[in-house]
Design an enzyme around this catalytic site. Structure first.
Site, PDB file in Angstrom:
ATOM      1  N   ASP A  54       0.831  -1.199   0.000  1.00  0.00           N
ATOM      2  CA  ASP A  54       0.000   0.000   0.000  1.00  0.00           C
ATOM      3  C   ASP A  54       0.869   1.253   0.000  1.00  0.00           C
ATOM      4  O   ASP A  54       2.007   1.249   0.482  1.00  0.00           O
ATOM      5  CB  ASP A  54      -0.901   0.030   1.236  1.00  0.00           C
ATOM      6  CG  ASP A  54      -1.968  -1.043   1.203  1.00  0.00           C
ATOM      7  OD1 ASP A  54      -2.197  -1.625   0.132  1.00  0.00           O
ATOM      8  OD2 ASP A  54      -2.577  -1.286   2.271  1.00  0.00           O
ATOM      9  N   PHE A  55       0.319   2.329  -0.500  1.00  0.00           N
ATOM     10  CA  PHE A  55       0.982   3.640  -0.505  1.00  0.00           C
ATOM     11  C   PHE A  55       1.566   3.983   0.865  1.00  0.00           C
ATOM     12  O   PHE A  55       2.701   4.450   0.981  1.00  0.00           O
ATOM     13  CB  PHE A  55      -0.048   4.689  -0.940  1.00  0.00           C
ATOM     14  CG  PHE A  55       0.364   6.116  -0.723  1.00  0.00           C
ATOM     15  CD1 PHE A  55       1.281   6.725  -1.554  1.00  0.00           C
ATOM     16  CD2 PHE A  55      -0.195   6.861   0.316  1.00  0.00           C
ATOM     17  CE1 PHE A  55       1.654   8.048  -1.363  1.00  0.00           C
ATOM     18  CE2 PHE A  55       0.171   8.182   0.512  1.00  0.00           C
ATOM     19  CZ  PHE A  55       1.092   8.779  -0.325  1.00  0.00           C
TER      20      PHE A  55
END
Length: 312
Positions: A67-68
């Site tokens: 994830d970011f």
């Protein structure tokens, strides 16, 4: 770990066929939008311009996603053959991952098995998020399994938190974040699945980190362990006071667990019993149905490019 810049890319494993990087938090893997001034792909191009493959959209083949907001170990294949070998390891569920996290509250159990099925949330205003089965608007929930062991209790900015090791035995989108939230102990700094009332705006990052990665490919075993970012010396807001399980012992157990194709034939079914102390064994990961022709065609198309958009 300093905030990401184009120059400070950390490499924790390198061979002829693979790189494993220690990805920064709040960093996309790649992006097609010009607004993204910094991505992992741009860091790689800056550091290793000679390794970029013009035959791909982004220049590098990312073997999986983070994830970011998540930091830590992420594997990059340096050629199509290596990408195919890594893909087979993921498909055959022979990859081992372990994450560190700071979770809200003091978890009383030393070990927890979380088995909520996870599906996409169709509720208005919750687009691109996931939820557990039984939640209103939960679409197509799939079996999901996470192992959790508590390492330390302490305080973060004066609030009670638990430092934990998480081992996903399935690979659903946002699985660890959704499972921890469903447990009642969301990840500190998780703006999507964390506590309401703006409380998660205060931490400078989401406290989830990919600590350990092992991918037994045809040609080599790609194995990397990244440094622990959740230490008082690195973040003065984190103040541990009770040690429950030493992290180094768990990492040693991860390293010592044989691969399922080892010569002695010892299986490694995600081996939570090896990783975590305590009696009893959690149920094995759910069996996947046979692959359909449509799924196979989709996988081959994905493999031909081997690039993934990260979940943010």
């Amino acid at each position: 770990m300093e905030p990401g810049s184009v120059e400070n890319l950390s490499i924790v494993y390198r061979s002829h066929d693979f790189l494993v990087v220690n990805k920064h938090w709040d960093l996309r893997i790649d992006s097609k939008t010009w607004r993204e001034t910094l991505t992992l792909q741009k860091q790689l191009r800056h550091r290793f311009p000679e390794l970029a493959d013009p035959g791909t959209c982004y220049g590098f083949r990312f073997c999986h996603q983070l994830d970011f907001s998540t930091s830590g170990a992420l594997c990059v294949a340096l050629n199509k053959a290596a990408a195919g070998s890594a893909y087979r390891s993921f498909k055959e569920r022979r990859v081992t991952k372990a994450y560190l996290a700071l979770l809200r509250g003091h978890i009383q159990e030393s070990r927890v098995t979380i088995s909520h099925a996870i599906g996409r949330n169709s509720t208005e205003g919750r687009a691109h998020t996931m939820c557990i089965e039984g939640t209103q608007g939960c679409e197509n929930p799939k079996p999901s399994l996470t192992e959790l062991v508590v390492l330390e209790h302490g305080l973060y900015a004066g609030d009670p938190v638990s430092k934990v090791l998480l081992k996903p035995l399935t690979g659903r989108t946002h699985q660890l974040r959704v499972h921890c939230s469903a447990l009642g102990h969301p990840v500190v700094g998780d703006l999507t699945y964390g506590e309401p009332s703006g409380r998660e705006d205060r931490p400078f990052r989401m406290m989830l980190h990919a600590l350990y990665l092992r991918i037994p490919t045809d040609g080599e075993c790609v194995e990397a362990c990244t440094p622990d970012p959740f230490l008082p010396s690195l973040d003065a807001c984190w103040s541990p006071h009770t040690l429950l399980q030493p992290l180094d012992q768990l990492v040693q157990a991860l390293r010592a667990t044989p691969d399922p194709d080892s010569k002695d034939g010892t299986p490694r079914p995600g081996s939570p019993s090896v990783l975590l102390p305590g009696p009893g064994r959690p149920p094995p990961p759910p069996t996947k149905p046979p692959e359909t022709e449509t799924q196979r065609a989709s996988c081959l198309q994905w493999l031909s490019e081997w690039t993934l958009e990260p979940d943010s």
